[in-house]
Design an enzyme around this catalytic site. Structure first.
Site, short mmCIF file in Angstrom:
data_model
loop_
_atom_site.label_atom_id
_atom_site.label_comp_id
_atom_site.label_asym_id
_atom_site.label_seq_id
_atom_site.Cartn_x
_atom_site.Cartn_y
_atom_site.Cartn_z
CG MET A 1 -1.76 -1.17 1.38
SD MET A 1 -3.14 -1.12 0.21
CE MET A 1 -4.42 -0.35 1.15
N PRO A 2 0.47 2.32 -0.53
CG PRO A 2 0.28 4.61 -0.64
CD PRO A 2 1.28 3.52 -0.47
CB ILE A 3 -3.07 -0.23 -4.38
CG1 ILE A 3 -2.22 -1.31 -3.69
CG2 ILE A 3 -3.46 -0.66 -5.78
CD1 ILE A 3 -3.01 -2.57 -3.34
#
Lengths: 63, 63, 63, 63, 63, 63
Positions: E1-3
């Site tokens: 993450m983040p995606i």
């Protein structure tokens, strides 16, 4: 990669969600022959009134 | 299929969301000539501070 | 906002897709009482072998 | 367009999210040579127990 | 993450897409104070006839 | 529901994708105790130049 998003009805227990993450990851590892640490999963929990089936909210289909 | 995801500002009433699900399903049925029970809709309600327009959160554009 | 993503089987004609965009936009405008120029739609066309129903690719259900 | 969705761990402050929206918009404007008002961003905040890394919920990796 | 998923009009050069990936990653690293190797980006290129603005396909707005 | 979207590198064979759909569906059925016909899966195949890891397209990391 792979990145998996699972949209489902809100309200499963943490134990069920943990089991879901484990089993889906294992399934992808086996099918694609990749290592587990490459798999990212996001669970998107949706309230029933925000889900439509055939034009009707799921919250109305239960009553 | 089809699977529809609608991201929109948080806070519509259940009645508005029910109407939205009904009307969007009808629109798809008419345009694609499929039966309503094939249409799945997910409403994704987003708080204003999590929406950016032109680099600014929507929560800041209202004030 | 709203932002709409519609995932559907690949291969509709440009005319059908244009009609779909028009009708879904109209439906949202009517249900949410907003102006049409706020509505963004993305059509995501998916080949049948990339769609699973009950554990089987849609491409296998046609044969 | 472009439409950007950012899925991230839940719990950033409004200030961090505002900064994120601003900086990502600026990055897209510079890379694609478009005007900022064309960029839409949606932040999708996800609780740690709904994120899987290598088959384990992120909530379990912290403990 | 983040995606991060970025939906945009189809047809940018590999060089522009590489620049986009670099700049958006840098923006997230700076705003969220995380390391770059945590950032995953997916570019979703969409043909103009599959994008609707105000009820009209983008392919029709160019003519 | 559930609706599953799996984003992965482009180019797996139809046989691998069929196996992936089967195994992920089985995993969800087992974890959530639902029937298989409720599970919808969409595979989103992404070219390497459209995937960013740590600010670099995957197509550049292979060379």
């Amino acid at each position: 990669m792979p990145i998996v998003q699972i949209s489902m009805i809100q309200g499963r227990t943490p134990e069920m969600k943990e089991k879901l993450i484990k089993k889906v990851t294992d399934a992808i590892v086996e099918a694609l022959q990749i290592s587990a640490d490459k798999v990212r999963i996001i669970l998107n929990e949706v309230p029933k009134e925000n889900i439509g089936y055939g034009g009707v909210p799921l919250s109305k289909m239960d009553s």
